[in-house]
Scaffold this motif. Structure first.
Motif: not given
Length: 558
Positions: A122-135
């Motif tokens: 969220g702080a990096a405003t990079e939505s792709a991190v949500v996916g890679t971290a969740t996985e």
């Protein structure tokens, strides 16, 4: 809510529609954007225990991340050079700062791996991190199914809160505060830079085009050029204009270089506006347009693939290839990725750039053969797309252990790397693997939106307890993780790397992968100049930041 729980497809598309509607709301220079709006709506719907299958989320995330990599591939590899090194430093600053702060917060406040990853995304405003971290969380050893579900929910919730505050911070900081810290008027500084690059021609505001286009045709009545050949007239004008048509009485003549002009011939020339005006000094007075004398100019888009072309400025390119001036061909636009770049004389051409050429058809064909391949709106090559995602998924299954820390790219990271490579290979030889930009953009946006909606629906039950537990920590973390790397980059970029100030501000928005920030910056600058810095760091950070998710999860999970 019963019908929504029974039909999850309704919840999914309701999240998209209502989320993008919410994302359009504007407060000053701030808009949430469709992705954040979708996540907020889906979290609210998720509190009613509405969920969509995990397979749907995985498939759409793979489409999103591969498309992202495919579009960025040509520019990512083009930016791996000495000239872009100073911009690469800014991306490393972003990477080190956000990882370090997220890890420090996790240790100091004893955050679980999901919350820490959500703060990072969220702080990096990079939505792709949500996916890679969740996985990555789903692959951690020693966690029960309920713990995995809880931590994955924490990723989405922490992301939402931190994104809101991070977005507001980066938009205001880059567009309003940074120009004051650098002691510049951003609009004036952008215009001055543009004037230097364009030979004192004024700059444009975002979304504008010239009222008087660069390439024009004019007709002249032969008086001064009586008895001279077409070739000698063009040479006298340093080859900057071309004679496209000659009319003698009612007869139209072929404008060969050896054709000798006579008094009262009508001559049509084509070139850049200042040069065509100057042509009157050599030929004679300008006349109104003459019916039947006009020659239509062709427009062609060419993808740069020639190795000898890459790295040269437009000015150098024209000098290296006499066909430009000889055949009257002009570069009017440059598109890099999905961004329009000013076609200034000093603009550096890179592999994969799309150049718009204007001129006579025969001349265009000769120039295109020198630079690359004609851009065609081919249908998507699903063979290439399918094998690319398969290769990325297989790459993501590889696990490497550093001590006790297991690290893997996961499907997200693997598809991102595969997308970069497949997009780069397409740019080298654009005769196969077609994935038209509009199709790639649509699948990228749709894939991310569906993935975010699925994540929000699944995370709804964990959202409120997490917000109550951490209170002000999430907003403060979101603000700090924007201010620290942006400020460090501002100091390094200005004092050590000596990056031009308008480009530096755009580059800092790019290292944060913030489209709303660059939109606000170009509005303040009333120019597209900051986009030049933005495109470089945006491409690099789009590859590097998603990889921070598995890295942080691997370190904390160990």
């Amino acid at each position: 809510m019963g019908i929504v729980r029974d039909h999850p497809e309704l919840a999914l598309f309701l999240s998209l529609a209502a989320g993008y509607l919410l994302g359009k709301l504007r407060v000053g220079p701030i808009t949430l954007g469709g992705i954040c709006g979708t996540l907020i709506v889906s979290l609210l719907l998720g509190t009613q225990h509405v969920s969509v299958g995990d397979d749907v989320r995985s498939v759409f995330f793979a489409l999103f991340i591969f498309s992202l990599g495919y579009m960025a591939g040509p520019q990512f590899f083009a930016n791996l050079n000495r000239r872009s090194l100073r911009f690469f430093v800014l991306c490393l600053v972003e990477l080190v700062c956000v990882l370090g702060i997220a890890f420090g917060l996790a240790k100091f406040f004893d955050l679980d791996v999901g919350t820490a990853s959500g703060i990072l995304a969220g702080a990096a405003t990079e939505s792709a991190v949500v996916g890679t971290a969740t996985e990555a969380i789903g692959k951690l050893d020693g966690l029960t199914a309920s713990q995995i579900e809880q931590y994955q929910g924490h990723v989405a919730t922490a992301y939402t809160v931190c994104y809101l505050f991070g977005l507001i911070t980066i938009v205001i900081y880059t567009s309003q505060i940074m120009p004051m810290l650098l002691r510049i008027n951003l609009a004036d500084a952008s215009r001055e830079w543009w004037q230097r690059m364009r030979g004192n021609q004024g700059g444009l505001e975002a979304g504008q085009r010239e009222a008087m286009p660069d390439v024009v045709g004019r007709t002249f009545l032969v008086t001064r050029a009586d008895g001279r050949t077409v070739g000698s007239v063009q040479e006298a004008l340093s080859g900057r204009v071309t004679v496209e048509a000659v009319q003698r009485g009612a007869k139209r003549l072929t404008p060969d270089p050896g054709l000798r002009l006579t008094l009262s011939d009508l001559v049509m020339v084509v070139g850049l506006r200042p040069d065509t005006i100057e042509a009157g000094r050599e030929i004679g007075p300008e006349t109104a347009a003459v019916p039947g004398l006009d020659t239509p100019l062709a427009t062609q888009q060419v993808a740069v693939t020639d190795k000898a072309t890459v790295g040269h400025s437009i000015d150098s390119l024209v000098a290296r290839h006499p066909e430009f001036r000889k055949d009257g061909v002009y570069i009017t636009d440059v598109v890099r990725g999905d961004q329009d770049i000013p076609a200034a004389p000093e603009t550096e051409v890179r592999r994969g750039d799309i150049l718009t050429l204007v001129g006579a058809r025969a001349g265009l064909d000769r120039v295109v053969a020198k630079l690359g391949a004609v851009v065609k709106n081919d249908a998507t090559d699903f063979i290439y797309l399918g094998f690319g995602i398969v290769a990325g998924s297989l790459l993501g299954q590889i696990v490497v252990k550093f001590g006790d820390v297991p690290l893997s790219l996961g499907t997200g990271g693997g598809c991102l790397v595969a997308g970069l490579v497949f997009g780069w290979l397409r740019s080298l030889r654009p005769t196969f693997g077609a994935y038209p930009p509009q199709a790639a953009t649509t699948l990228k946006d749709m894939g991310l939106a569906v993935f975010i909606a699925c994540t929000g629906l699944a995370s709804g039950p964990q959202a409120w307890p997490l917000i109550k537990e951490y209170g002000a920590l999430l907003p403060v973390a979101g603000i700090a993780m924007v201010l620290v790397p942006a400020t460090v980059s501002l100091l390094i970029g200005n004092r050590l790397l000596k990056i031009e100030k308008p480009l530096l501000i755009g580059a800092i928005a790019g290292q944060q992968c913030s489209t709303p920030a660059i939109t606000a910056i170009t509005q303040v600058a009333r120019s597209s100049v900051p986009l030049i810095g933005y495109t470089i760091t945006y491409t690099l950070s789009n590859f590097l930041l998603p990889l921070t998710g598995p890295l942080l999860v691997g370190v904390l999970g160990a």
